[in-house]
Write an enzyme that holds these catalytic residues in place. Structure first.
Site, mmCIF file in Angstrom:
data_model
loop_
_atom_site.group_PDB
_atom_site.id
_atom_site.type_symbol
_atom_site.label_atom_id
_atom_site.label_comp_id
_atom_site.label_asym_id
_atom_site.label_seq_id
_atom_site.Cartn_x
_atom_site.Cartn_y
_atom_site.Cartn_z
ATOM 1 N N CYS A 9 7.574 -5.798 -20.796
ATOM 2 C CA CYS A 9 8.634 -6.804 -20.873
ATOM 3 C C CYS A 9 8.120 -8.074 -20.219
ATOM 4 O O CYS A 9 7.156 -8.039 -19.447
ATOM 5 C CB CYS A 9 9.914 -6.312 -20.198
ATOM 6 N N CYS A 130 22.496 -24.887 -6.368
ATOM 7 C CA CYS A 130 23.390 -23.951 -5.687
ATOM 8 C C CYS A 130 24.220 -24.718 -4.661
ATOM 9 O O CYS A 130 23.911 -25.862 -4.334
ATOM 10 C CB CYS A 130 22.596 -22.824 -5.026
#
Length: 580
Positions: A9, A130
């Site tokens: 992956c 953030c």
């Protein structure tokens, strides 16, 4: 039947390892002999030998990234997306054997429209942001950059952190981009992306599930249409009260931190030295307490309203926040004022229609005037009194609570700080402590800051006391995590939590809960809204210092030793896969 299997992956973490384990078990259930090569970035795996490939009846590739197939030329090969393994691994193997084709040259077709759609090189631009503008902002940016490069894409990430926008995207880069990724927990300006394909997420998933989020970006991106009035009008965006609140908190934090540290500096000359007029201590208190802290609630309210209604909401939000301060409604009143002002301004912007000749006056005259008047009257006549009473009751309760209640509160706040390592629960606890500083209630802030250091410190300790259970890369990550913990950056534990959440998070919460409870039991008080060792260098900023350190050390020990005990050493693919 003899098989040679390759799993891979893009991130080389969960999917690759999990698929290897599932296929190994499926092969055993079919009584087939399978040799597996798991291409992983977090564990060692044996590479298929030339002899194993030669003996294999079929080569099976389960991958979402490009695989070198030159060594399989002349063999029957089947390739598919790794996601097909999870659905039914046994059926996947049977299908693979039936549909494998002889490989004539070094290329192979992956049976996944998603993989085909992202196989060609794309140009990607992204923004990360953030609430605190520190760890999550930059760690998410790094994760996206690495994932994009692994897939062969061109990617540039703009970070909107506490020091402003860095690595800023140019107009040309945006114009050339095939895809825009916004990984933000707060409001960021989006007008420059009008007409571009955009995928929106948060920093947490972008950091912890980067591969999955990159796949989502290609498959779920939609064309962004900027409204011209507010970014929150985008119908594709699912925003809620939390995001608006965090936008306000993120803009308030620099004011609070600066003010709190300057107040702490005034205590160097003595806890009550600022009361003597004309002294440096008095000047520092005027700057920190009289000015910076006076702006804390107005800035909070102003930018909550800004998140909801863009610029038209800023003025009514600031005024509402100032009224919350003057009426004694505190940070709860500031939050209420921000939402009242924001939604009032948004209502006027969306619902009030004016002749074209007067439309330009709406954002600079009509909306600020009407929304400010409405917010002010609501704050004075409706919200101010009741919320002020709630704040006074809360302050009195916290200042006069018994030791049992204090310990329970510290335990709760400590566990919250360690639950999601900078996520919504962590930020909620932090915002609670920051808000109480305006009421001269300092004990909860001490418990919150101490507990926030525990996860990163604990992971560093675990890699030191149980080295044999950690790979070399994890040991290095542990050293970095320990340093981050000393600086009050909980996110240092995220790499460990991402790999092993079922063990890491409970261990962190146990240590954080103990630290928070001990901090409250010892009566520790923190005058500055920040943690880390450097705050200890300011005399009187933390009291009592020694017992405060004992609380942090105890929690770190609980987290470190418990995770060192719980962690299992991954020796083979099967062990790693079964652990997942």
């Amino acid at each position: 039947m003899k098989l040679a299997i390759i799993t891979a992956c893009p991130s080389g973490v969960a999917n690759s390892i999990l698929a290897a384990g599932l296929l190994e078990q499926a092969a055993k259930s079919l009584s087939w002999d399978a040799k597996i090569e798991c291409q992983s970035s977090v564990m060692d795996s044996a590479v298929l030998s030339a002899e194993e490939i030669d003996q294999a009846d079929v080569v099976i590739i389960a991958a979402d990234k490009t695989i070198d197939t030159s060594r399989f030329v002349g063999k029957k090969v089947y390739a598919a997306s790794i996601e097909k393994v999870a659905a039914d691994s046994k059926a996947f193997l049977q299908h693979a054997v039936e549909h494998a084709n002889l490989l004539q040259k070094s290329e192979v077709q992956i049976e996944s429209t998603q993989a085909q759609g992202t196989s060609e090189q794309k140009k990607i631009v992204a923004i990360t942001a953030c609430p605190t503008g520190v760890a999550h902002t930059f760690m998410a940016a790094e994760a996206l950059e690495e994932e994009g490069k692994k897939r062969g894409h061109q990617i540039k990430v703009e970070t909107r952190g506490s020091v402003g926008a860095k690595n800023q995207l140019t107009d040309q880069e945006i114009a050339d981009a095939d895809l825009v990724i916004i990984a933000a927990d707060i409001e960021v300006p989006l007008d420059r992306f009008d007409g571009k394909l955009m995928y929106r997420t948060k920093t947490g998933p972008a950091l912890k599930k980067t591969s999955e989020e990159m796949d989502n970006a290609f498959s779920k991106a939609t064309e962004y249409k900027h409204s011209g009035a507010t970014a929150s009008n985008n119908t594709d965006e699912k925003k809620g009260a939390y995001k608006h609140l965090m936008t306000g908190v993120s803009h308030m934090l620099p004011v609070v931190v600066a003010g709190g540290l300057i107040i702490a500096l005034s205590f160097v000359f003595g806890i009550e030295a600022f009361k003597e007029e004309g002294t440096l201590a008095a000047a520092l208190m005027t700057i920190g307490g009289g000015s910076a802290f006076a702006l804390m609630i107005p800035v909070l309210a102003g930018y909550i309203a800004f998140s909801i209604a863009d610029r038209p909401g800023l003025a009514p939000g600031l005024v509402g926040g100032m009224l919350a301060s003057s009426t004694g409604a505190g940070f709860l009143g500031g939050i209420a004022a921000g939402f009242i002002a924001g939604y009032a301004a948004k209502f006027l912007a969306d619902k009030v229609s004016l002749p074209q000749s007067m439309e330009a006056l709406k954002p600079i005259l009509i909306i600020p005037f009407v929304a400010t008047l409405f917010t002010g009257l609501v704050m004075i006549y409706i919200v101010g009194g009741p919320v002020s009473g709630v704040m006074n009751a809360l302050t009195d309760f916290l200042n006069n609570m018994g030791s049992d209640s204090a310990v329970l509160l510290g335990l709760l706040l400590g566990a919250m700080m360690c639950f999601d390592l900078g996520g919504p629960v962590n930020k909620a606890a932090y915002a609670f402590g920051v808000g109480l500083l305006a009421s001269q209630t300092y004990a909860p802030m001490a418990a919150i800051m101490a507990a926030g250091m525990v996860p990163a410190l604990g992971m560093g300790l675990a890699t030191f006391i149980a080295k044999s259970k950690f790979e070399k890369s994890e040991q290095e990550a542990g050293k970095a995590s320990f340093v981050l913990g000393l600086c009050f950056i909980s996110e240092g534990a995220i790499p460990f939590a991402a790999k092993d959440p079922m063990r890491v998070i409970p261990a962190c919460m146990a240590g954080g809960a103990l630290t928070g409870a001990l901090s409250m039991l010892f009566g520790a008080k923190l005058m500055a809204p920040h943690g880390g060792l450097f705050v200890l260098l300011i005399p009187n900023a933390i009291t009592p210092v020694f017992m405060y350190l004992v609380a942090i050390a105890a929690g770190t020990a609980v987290t470190g030793f418990s995770y060192a005990f719980l962690k299992s050493k991954a020796k083979t693919n099967e062990v790693a896969a079964s652990a997942l």
